[in-house]
Design a protein around this motif. Structure first.
Motif, PDB file in Angstrom:
ATOM      1  N   MET A   1     -36.264  34.622  18.579  1.00  7.52           N
ATOM      2  CA  MET A   1     -36.693  35.381  17.410  1.00  7.52           C
ATOM      3  C   MET A   1     -35.809  36.602  17.195  1.00  7.52           C
ATOM      4  SD  MET A   1     -39.124  34.176  15.550  1.00  7.52           S
ATOM      5  CE  MET A   1     -39.518  35.704  14.691  1.00  7.52           C
ATOM      6  N   ASN A   2     -35.464  37.282  18.277  1.00  6.47           N
ATOM      7  CA  ASN A   2     -34.588  38.455  18.164  1.00  6.47           C
ATOM      8  C   ASN A   2     -33.212  38.055  17.641  1.00  6.47           C
ATOM      9  OD1 ASN A   2     -36.577  40.182  19.127  1.00  6.47           O
ATOM     10  ND2 ASN A   2     -35.928  39.981  21.257  1.00  6.47           N
ATOM     11  N   TYR A   3     -32.694  36.930  18.153  1.00  7.05           N
ATOM     12  CA  TYR A   3     -31.402  36.442  17.685  1.00  7.05           C
ATOM     13  C   TYR A   3     -31.457  36.091  16.202  1.00  7.05           C
ATOM     14  CZ  TYR A   3     -29.476  35.926  22.436  1.00  7.05           C
ATOM     15  OH  TYR A   3     -28.991  36.145  23.705  1.00  7.05           O
ATOM     16  N   ALA A   4     -32.544  35.432  15.792  1.00  6.32           N
ATOM     17  CA  ALA A   4     -32.684  35.026  14.390  1.00  6.32           C
ATOM     18  C   ALA A   4     -32.708  36.245  13.474  1.00  6.32           C
ATOM     19  CB  ALA A   4     -33.952  34.196  14.215  1.00  6.32           C
ATOM     20  N   GLU A   5     -33.435  37.265  13.871  1.00  6.00           N
ATOM     21  CA  GLU A   5     -33.509  38.487  13.059  1.00  6.00           C
ATOM     22  C   GLU A   5     -32.147  39.164  12.963  1.00  6.00           C
ATOM     23  OE1 GLU A   5     -35.898  42.777  12.861  1.00  6.00           O
ATOM     24  OE2 GLU A   5     -36.231  41.389  14.532  1.00  6.00           O
ATOM     25  N   ALA A   6     -31.444  39.266  14.110  1.00  5.03           N
ATOM     26  CA  ALA A   6     -30.124  39.901  14.106  1.00  5.03           C
ATOM     27  C   ALA A   6     -29.133  39.094  13.267  1.00  5.03           C
ATOM     28  CB  ALA A   6     -29.615  40.049  15.537  1.00  5.03           C
ATOM     29  N   TRP A   7     -29.201  37.762  13.372  1.00  3.13           N
ATOM     30  CA  TRP A   7     -28.321  36.898  12.585  1.00  3.13           C
ATOM     31  C   TRP A   7     -28.563  37.104  11.091  1.00  3.13           C
ATOM     32  CZ3 TRP A   7     -29.025  33.186   8.886  1.00  3.13           C
ATOM     33  CH2 TRP A   7     -27.953  32.321   8.631  1.00  3.13           C
ATOM     34  N   ALA A   8     -29.822  37.084  10.684  1.00  2.00           N
ATOM     35  CA  ALA A   8     -30.162  37.229   9.269  1.00  2.00           C
ATOM     36  C   ALA A   8     -29.754  38.602   8.746  1.00  2.00           C
ATOM     37  CB  ALA A   8     -31.653  37.001   9.070  1.00  2.00           C
ATOM     38  N   LYS A   9     -29.978  39.630   9.546  1.00  2.00           N
ATOM     39  CA  LYS A   9     -29.617  40.986   9.131  1.00  2.00           C
ATOM     40  C   LYS A   9     -28.120  41.110   8.926  1.00  2.00           C
ATOM     41  CE  LYS A   9     -30.012  45.838  10.514  1.00  2.00           C
ATOM     42  NZ  LYS A   9     -30.499  46.775  11.566  1.00  2.00           N
ATOM     43  N   GLN A  10     -27.340  40.558   9.859  1.00  2.00           N
ATOM     44  CA  GLN A  10     -25.890  40.644   9.749  1.00  2.00           C
ATOM     45  C   GLN A  10     -25.396  39.884   8.526  1.00  2.00           C
ATOM     46  OE1 GLN A  10     -23.607  40.094  13.373  1.00  2.00           O
ATOM     47  NE2 GLN A  10     -21.974  39.073  12.287  1.00  2.00           N
ATOM     48  N   ARG A  11     -25.908  38.681   8.297  1.00  2.00           N
ATOM     49  CA  ARG A  11     -25.481  37.901   7.135  1.00  2.00           C
ATOM     50  C   ARG A  11     -25.880  38.589   5.825  1.00  2.00           C
ATOM     51  NH1 ARG A  11     -23.996  35.988  11.201  1.00  2.00           N
ATOM     52  NH2 ARG A  11     -23.207  33.868  11.576  1.00  2.00           N
ATOM     53  N   PHE A  12     -27.068  39.172   5.811  1.00  2.00           N
ATOM     54  CA  PHE A  12     -27.541  39.862   4.607  1.00  2.00           C
ATOM     55  C   PHE A  12     -26.639  41.051   4.280  1.00  2.00           C
ATOM     56  CE2 PHE A  12     -30.241  43.083   2.537  1.00  2.00           C
ATOM     57  CZ  PHE A  12     -30.611  42.361   1.401  1.00  2.00           C
ATOM     58  N   GLU A  13     -26.272  41.804   5.310  1.00  2.00           N
ATOM     59  CA  GLU A  13     -25.403  42.961   5.103  1.00  2.00           C
ATOM     60  C   GLU A  13     -24.005  42.551   4.670  1.00  2.00           C
ATOM     61  OE1 GLU A  13     -25.691  45.003   8.814  1.00  2.00           O
ATOM     62  OE2 GLU A  13     -27.589  46.010   8.293  1.00  2.00           O
ATOM     63  N   GLN A  14     -23.620  41.304   5.000  1.00  2.00           N
ATOM     64  CA  GLN A  14     -22.325  40.771   4.570  1.00  2.00           C
ATOM     65  C   GLN A  14     -22.382  40.191   3.161  1.00  2.00           C
ATOM     66  OE1 GLN A  14     -21.567  37.930   7.705  1.00  2.00           O
ATOM     67  NE2 GLN A  14     -20.673  39.462   9.078  1.00  2.00           N
ATOM     68  N   GLY A  15     -23.566  40.257   2.542  1.00  2.00           N
ATOM     69  CA  GLY A  15     -23.714  39.770   1.183  1.00  2.00           C
ATOM     70  C   GLY A  15     -24.134  38.316   1.077  1.00  2.00           C
ATOM     71  N   LYS A  16     -24.490  37.693   2.208  1.00  2.00           N
ATOM     72  CA  LYS A  16     -24.913  36.298   2.195  1.00  2.00           C
ATOM     73  C   LYS A  16     -26.356  36.179   1.695  1.00  2.00           C
ATOM     74  CE  LYS A  16     -21.059  35.080   4.257  1.00  2.00           C
ATOM     75  NZ  LYS A  16     -20.010  34.314   3.566  1.00  2.00           N
ATOM     76  N   ARG A  17     -26.644  35.114   0.979  1.00  2.00           N
ATOM     77  CA  ARG A  17     -27.993  34.832   0.500  1.00  2.00           C
ATOM     78  C   ARG A  17     -28.273  33.347   0.704  1.00  2.00           C
ATOM     79  NH1 ARG A  17     -27.297  39.450   0.744  1.00  2.00           N
ATOM     80  NH2 ARG A  17     -27.627  41.087  -0.825  1.00  2.00           N
ATOM     81  N   CYS A  18     -29.537  32.949   0.646  1.00  2.00           N
ATOM     82  CA  CYS A  18     -29.866  31.529   0.752  1.00  2.00           C
ATOM     83  C   CYS A  18     -31.070  31.222  -0.133  1.00  2.00           C
ATOM     84  CB  CYS A  18     -30.116  31.103   2.194  1.00  2.00           C
ATOM     85  SG  CYS A  18     -31.727  31.518   2.850  1.00  2.00           S
ATOM     86  N   SER A  19     -31.151  29.983  -0.557  1.00  2.00           N
ATOM     87  CA  SER A  19     -32.241  29.535  -1.408  1.00  2.00           C
ATOM     88  C   SER A  19     -33.388  29.012  -0.550  1.00  2.00           C
ATOM     89  CB  SER A  19     -31.760  28.428  -2.345  1.00  2.00           C
ATOM     90  OG  SER A  19     -31.418  27.266  -1.598  1.00  2.00           O
ATOM     91  N   TYR A  20     -34.533  28.804  -1.207  1.00  2.00           N
ATOM     92  CA  TYR A  20     -35.692  28.226  -0.515  1.00  2.00           C
ATOM     93  C   TYR A  20     -35.350  26.831  -0.011  1.00  2.00           C
ATOM     94  CZ  TYR A  20     -40.585  27.088   0.390  1.00  2.00           C
ATOM     95  OH  TYR A  20     -41.766  26.747   0.987  1.00  2.00           O
ATOM     96  N   PHE A  21     -34.595  26.069  -0.805  1.00  2.00           N
ATOM     97  CA  PHE A  21     -34.206  24.715  -0.400  1.00  2.00           C
ATOM     98  C   PHE A  21     -33.321  24.744   0.844  1.00  2.00           C
ATOM     99  CE2 PHE A  21     -31.081  21.246  -0.545  1.00  2.00           C
ATOM    100  CZ  PHE A  21     -31.942  20.148  -0.455  1.00  2.00           C
ATOM    101  N   SER A  22     -32.480  25.768   0.959  1.00  2.00           N
ATOM    102  CA  SER A  22     -31.587  25.874   2.121  1.00  2.00           C
ATOM    103  C   SER A  22     -32.366  26.005   3.424  1.00  2.00           C
ATOM    104  CB  SER A  22     -30.642  27.066   1.958  1.00  2.00           C
ATOM    105  OG  SER A  22     -29.754  26.864   0.888  1.00  2.00           O
ATOM    106  N   ILE A  23     -33.503  26.693   3.369  1.00  2.00           N
ATOM    107  CA  ILE A  23     -34.330  26.834   4.568  1.00  2.00           C
ATOM    108  C   ILE A  23     -34.743  25.460   5.080  1.00  2.00           C
ATOM    109  CG2 ILE A  23     -36.464  27.789   5.514  1.00  2.00           C
ATOM    110  CD1 ILE A  23     -36.389  29.884   3.279  1.00  2.00           C
ATOM    111  N   ILE A  24     -35.241  24.617   4.169  1.00  2.00           N
ATOM    112  CA  ILE A  24     -35.731  23.299   4.547  1.00  2.00           C
ATOM    113  C   ILE A  24     -34.588  22.400   4.998  1.00  2.00           C
ATOM    114  CG2 ILE A  24     -37.037  21.295   3.784  1.00  2.00           C
ATOM    115  CD1 ILE A  24     -38.601  23.961   3.923  1.00  2.00           C
TER     116      ILE A  24
END
Length: 260
Positions: free
Chosen positions: A183-206
């Motif tokens: 969970m900690n890794y997932a949060e850090a990964w998402a935070k880093q990608r978000f700060e880099q300007g990355k986004r994802c759609s609801y479909f991408s999650i699935i």
């Protein structure tokens, strides 16, 4: 023939006293051991000193990549072997490392195969073996990237050489602790990608979640690892879901906060 180069074993740690002794004993043959503590509340620093390590401290956590590089900067050896407290160098791997130090080549980075423990079983499939990692390299030539998580060595186009022997990795000894770390890794990964300007759609999650399960269970032959293989495929899917759901949540929160 050139003289054997000096080896510094380097690791970062926080509250790893229960794992540290076996780890450091497996590399006691190195010229020096450097441990950078991140602010332990247990006996990690004192135990490391007792086992012969040089201990330093840095509580200003800026991510795994930055912390590893700070630790490396304390080393005095010609070559770096970067490990973690939950890893052990096997006798065969030690022989391979020592052979490299006797015939060094600064333009090579040496890759170690990890054998990962998951719920009492050292996995042989599921993408968890040989799980090669770049860990042995010339100290003054290669550095780590400043990644928050899943840090990587910037090896600048060096030749990658695979070594014989395994680095034993006690990946999942406690399932709940493993899940918390994921969970900690997932949060850090998402935070880093978000700060880099990355986004994802609801479909991408699935799609990424289903893809992670299929990749582990089928493409990487997780079914050959028995019950642990099935559980690991599910865990990988869950981890992937957490990563992309968190990235989506960051984006969704940003949209809600923007003025109409």
């Amino acid at each position: 023939m050139s003289a054997q180069k000096r080896l510094s074993v380097v690791l970062i740690a926080k509250n790893e006293a229960s794992l540290l002794e076996d780890c450091l004993k497996s590399v006691s043959w190195a010229d020096e051991i450097v441990l950078l503590d991140s602010g332990s509340s247990d006996d990690t620093p004192s135990l490391a000193r007792h086992l012969g390590a040089k201990v330093f401290e840095n509580k200003d956590w800026q991510g795994f990549g930055k912390q590893r590089q700070i630790a490396q900067d304390h080393a005095t050896g010609d070559y770096i072997l970067m490990i973690d407290a939950d890893e052990r160098v096997s006798p065969e791997l030690r022989q391979s490392i020592e052979a490299c130090l006797q015939q060094p080549d600064a333009n090579k980075v040496y890759r170690l195969g990890r054998r990962n423990l998951f719920l009492g079983r050292f996995m042989r499939h599921s993408g968890w073996y040989p799980d090669r990692v770049n860990r042995l390299y010339k100290a003054d030539k290669y550095r780590y990237n400043d990644d928050l998580v899943h840090e990587s060595l910037n090896f600048q186009g060096a030749e990658i050489v695979d070594l014989k022997g395994d680095l034993l990795h006690l990946t999942c000894r406690d399932f709940f602790a493993f899940q918390r770390k994921q969970m900690n890794y997932a949060e850090a990964w998402a935070k880093q990608r978000f700060e880099q300007g990355k986004r994802c759609s609801y479909f991408s999650i699935i799609s990424h979640t289903l893809g992670a399960f299929f990749k582990t269970w089928i493409l990487r032959a997780g079914f050959l690892d028995g019950k642990q293989g099935l559980i690991l495929a599910s865990v990988n899917a869950q981890y992937t879901f957490n990563k992309y759901a968190a990235l989506w949540a960051f984006s969704h929160q940003l949209q809600k906060s923007e003025p109409l």
